[in-house]
Design a protein around this motif. Structure first.
Motif, PDB file in Angstrom:
ATOM      1  N   VAL A  35       0.850  -1.199   0.000  1.00  0.00           N
ATOM      2  CA  VAL A  35       0.000   0.000   0.000  1.00  0.00           C
ATOM      3  C   VAL A  35       0.887   1.252   0.000  1.00  0.00           C
ATOM      4  CG1 VAL A  35      -1.676   1.327   1.363  1.00  0.00           C
ATOM      5  CG2 VAL A  35      -1.926  -1.161   1.141  1.00  0.00           C
ATOM      6  N   GLU A  36       0.600   2.162  -0.913  1.00  0.00           N
ATOM      7  CA  GLU A  36       1.401   3.386  -1.034  1.00  0.00           C
ATOM      8  C   GLU A  36       0.702   4.606  -0.448  1.00  0.00           C
ATOM      9  OE1 GLU A  36       3.406   3.284  -5.252  1.00  0.00           O
ATOM     10  OE2 GLU A  36       1.552   2.119  -5.279  1.00  0.00           O
ATOM     11  N   VAL A  37      -0.635   4.578  -0.449  1.00  0.00           N
ATOM     12  CA  VAL A  37      -1.409   5.688   0.122  1.00  0.00           C
ATOM     13  C   VAL A  37      -2.435   5.089   1.081  1.00  0.00           C
ATOM     14  CG1 VAL A  37      -2.965   7.611  -0.339  1.00  0.00           C
ATOM     15  CG2 VAL A  37      -1.171   7.050  -1.987  1.00  0.00           C
ATOM     16  N   LEU A  38      -2.411   5.569   2.321  1.00  0.00           N
ATOM     17  CA  LEU A  38      -3.269   4.974   3.348  1.00  0.00           C
ATOM     18  C   LEU A  38      -4.033   6.055   4.102  1.00  0.00           C
ATOM     19  CD1 LEU A  38      -3.861   2.225   4.920  1.00  0.00           C
ATOM     20  CD2 LEU A  38      -2.121   2.990   6.534  1.00  0.00           C
ATOM     21  N   ALA A  39      -5.333   5.844   4.284  1.00  0.00           N
ATOM     22  CA  ALA A  39      -6.106   6.685   5.202  1.00  0.00           C
ATOM     23  C   ALA A  39      -6.576   5.777   6.335  1.00  0.00           C
ATOM     24  CB  ALA A  39      -7.291   7.321   4.495  1.00  0.00           C
ATOM     25  N   ILE A  40      -6.132   6.054   7.538  1.00  0.00           N
ATOM     26  CA  ILE A  40      -6.625   5.334   8.715  1.00  0.00           C
ATOM     27  C   ILE A  40      -7.927   6.025   9.112  1.00  0.00           C
ATOM     28  CG2 ILE A  40      -6.170   4.670  11.104  1.00  0.00           C
ATOM     29  CD1 ILE A  40      -3.161   4.792  10.457  1.00  0.00           C
ATOM     30  N   THR A  41      -8.992   5.239   9.200  1.00  0.00           N
ATOM     31  CA  THR A  41     -10.317   5.836   9.435  1.00  0.00           C
ATOM     32  C   THR A  41     -10.937   5.240  10.694  1.00  0.00           C
ATOM     33  OG1 THR A  41     -11.276   4.176   7.974  1.00  0.00           O
ATOM     34  CG2 THR A  41     -10.752   6.318   6.998  1.00  0.00           C
ATOM     35  N   ASP A  42     -10.348   5.568  11.842  1.00  0.00           N
ATOM     36  CA  ASP A  42     -10.908   5.048  13.085  1.00  0.00           C
ATOM     37  C   ASP A  42     -12.260   5.675  13.370  1.00  0.00           C
ATOM     38  OD1 ASP A  42      -9.262   3.047  14.375  1.00  0.00           O
ATOM     39  OD2 ASP A  42      -7.676   4.562  14.288  1.00  0.00           O
ATOM     40  N   HIS A  43     -13.086   4.929  14.107  1.00  0.00           N
ATOM     41  CA  HIS A  43     -14.389   5.453  14.508  1.00  0.00           C
ATOM     42  C   HIS A  43     -14.191   6.665  15.421  1.00  0.00           C
ATOM     43  CE1 HIS A  43     -16.527   1.930  12.955  1.00  0.00           C
ATOM     44  NE2 HIS A  43     -15.622   1.173  13.526  1.00  0.00           N
ATOM     45  N   ASP A  44     -14.611   7.821  14.957  1.00  0.00           N
ATOM     46  CA  ASP A  44     -14.665   9.045  15.759  1.00  0.00           C
ATOM     47  C   ASP A  44     -13.332   9.408  16.420  1.00  0.00           C
ATOM     48  OD1 ASP A  44     -17.385   9.073  15.071  1.00  0.00           O
ATOM     49  OD2 ASP A  44     -17.897   7.782  16.763  1.00  0.00           O
ATOM     50  N   SER A  45     -12.236   9.115  15.739  1.00  0.00           N
ATOM     51  CA  SER A  45     -10.916   9.448  16.284  1.00  0.00           C
ATOM     52  C   SER A  45      -9.899   9.653  15.168  1.00  0.00           C
ATOM     53  CB  SER A  45     -10.419   8.310  17.189  1.00  0.00           C
ATOM     54  OG  SER A  45      -9.046   8.492  17.503  1.00  0.00           O
ATOM     55  N   VAL A  46      -9.004  10.620  15.385  1.00  0.00           N
ATOM     56  CA  VAL A  46      -7.887  10.805  14.447  1.00  0.00           C
ATOM     57  C   VAL A  46      -6.551  10.580  15.160  1.00  0.00           C
ATOM     58  CG1 VAL A  46      -9.116  12.370  12.889  1.00  0.00           C
ATOM     59  CG2 VAL A  46      -7.864  13.324  14.838  1.00  0.00           C
ATOM     60  N   ALA A  47      -6.597   9.966  16.336  1.00  0.00           N
ATOM     61  CA  ALA A  47      -5.389   9.796  17.153  1.00  0.00           C
ATOM     62  C   ALA A  47      -4.313   8.989  16.437  1.00  0.00           C
ATOM     63  CB  ALA A  47      -5.752   9.128  18.475  1.00  0.00           C
ATOM     64  N   ALA A  48      -4.716   8.048  15.578  1.00  0.00           N
ATOM     65  CA  ALA A  48      -3.735   7.175  14.937  1.00  0.00           C
ATOM     66  C   ALA A  48      -2.840   7.923  13.962  1.00  0.00           C
ATOM     67  CB  ALA A  48      -4.444   6.027  14.208  1.00  0.00           C
ATOM     68  N   LEU A  49      -3.365   8.980  13.379  1.00  0.00           N
ATOM     69  CA  LEU A  49      -2.614   9.700  12.339  1.00  0.00           C
ATOM     70  C   LEU A  49      -1.260  10.155  12.878  1.00  0.00           C
ATOM     71  CD1 LEU A  49      -2.709  10.919   9.460  1.00  0.00           C
ATOM     72  CD2 LEU A  49      -3.662  12.989  10.474  1.00  0.00           C
ATOM     73  N   HIS A  50      -1.291  10.785  14.027  1.00  0.00           N
ATOM     74  CA  HIS A  50      -0.078  11.294  14.649  1.00  0.00           C
ATOM     75  C   HIS A  50       0.860  10.137  15.021  1.00  0.00           C
ATOM     76  CE1 HIS A  50       2.474  13.969  16.840  1.00  0.00           C
ATOM     77  NE2 HIS A  50       2.350  13.236  17.941  1.00  0.00           N
TER      78      HIS A  50
END
Ligand code: AMP
Ligand code: FE
Ligand code: FE
Ligand code: ZN
Length: 286
Positions: A41-56
């Motif tokens: 995978v070259e482009v990934l969007a992590i889409t957690d339920h109601d959270s963006v904590a994983a991005l950081h």
């Protein structure tokens, strides 16, 4: 000789829907990025339920793997009395409006967890709340944590069974909450520079006629696109959704909705590619 001009952008290998321990996924953000990299995978969007904590948490690992991380989230919202999921993509993850919005959802989820626990105790089950909160850790608490706790307590044999008997639609643990309306979620996403995609449209147990009415409201509320490819969707449903997307002038998106390893039919980056004739949301985000 006639040939079609190549107006279609060649997309990198991507996945625009997956979960980590920041919600009901099993892998940490760093583990998820490693697995996605293994899958090419070259482009990934992590889409957690109601959270963006994983991005950081995932950003350094993604950079090291030469993977592009797009800001993503799966927002819980309502369409009338129904719960729908909206995948937000490409927004400013540091926006104060987003933080406030997610704080409200965290409160709703915590409140719901307490109510579900009480309802289950009313069915003569043990108090599962401590175990559930332990399982959720720092992440958003959800029904899947109750499913895990029900299995761990020996009440159910599988998580699937826990949903079937206790947590699924219409069951005792299906507690109604005042989730933000679809239009409110879409306004939030647009206000922070993102787009709003209706997640897994065939998972709401709607007929295609009802789904079209949902999509009419979704478009009126500013909705940008729909997922047309994800694990579990039937090829004929994908074709139908693509037809609808073209007709209603909606963009298309796709992702695995990966939650955990060990499910042979769900893997990061693995899903049937959307029809190249459809307008792909990723081409607007790169
Ligand atoms: P929540 O957002 O806490 O209400 O939980 C929704 C999540 O529960 C979904 O994203 C799925 O991961 C999971 N889920 C919902 N229904 C089922 C089901 N019937 N079996 C297994 N998992 C489910
Ligand atoms: Fe989930
Ligand atoms: Fe979902
Ligand atoms: Zn999801």
């Amino acid at each position: 000789m006639t040939y079609k001009p190549d107006l279609v952008m060649v997309l990198p290998k991507y996945d625009l829907h997956c979960h980590t321990t920041a919600s009901d996924g099993v892998l940490s953000p760093v583990e998820l990025v490693a697995r996605a990299a293994d899958q090419g995978v070259e482009v990934l969007a992590i889409t957690d339920h109601d959270s963006v904590a994983a991005l950081h948490q995932a950003s350094a690992a993604a950079q090291a793997a030469n993977m592009r991380l797009l800001p993503g989230v799966e927002l819980t919202a309502c369409w009338g009395s129904r719960v729908v999921h909206l995948v937000g993509l490409g927004f400013d993850p540091a926006a104060a409006a987003l933080q406030r919005y997610l704080e409200d959802l965290t409160e709703l989820r915590t409140d719901r967890a307490q109510r579900i626990a009480k309802k289950l105790m009313g069915r003569k089950l043990p108090d599962l709340l401590p175990a559930v909160l332990e399982l959720a850790g720092d992440g958003q608490v959800g029904r899947p944590h109750f499913a895990m706790a029900l299995v761990a307590a020996g009440v159910c044999e599988t998580e699937q069974q826990a949903f079937k008997n206790y947590l699924g639609t219409g069951k005792v643990g299906d507690v109604q909450m005042a989730w933000p309306a679809m239009s409110v979620a879409l306004d939030l996403l647009h206000g922070i520079g993102g787009v709003g995609i209706l997640a897994h449209p065939t998972k709401y147990r709607l007929t295609f006629t009802r789904l079209r009415s949902l999509l009419t409201d979704f478009i009126a509320a500013g909705g940008d696109g729909i997922e047309v490819s994800y694990s579990g969707i039937k090829p004929e449903h994908q074709r139908e959704l693509q037809k609808i997307a073209r007709k209603m002038d909606l963009m298309v998106s796709a992702g695995s909705d990966f939650h955990q390893p060990g499910k042979a039919w769900v893997e990061l980056g693995r899903f049937l590619p959307p029809d190249p004739e459809c307008r792909h949301v990723l081409s607007t985000l790169l």
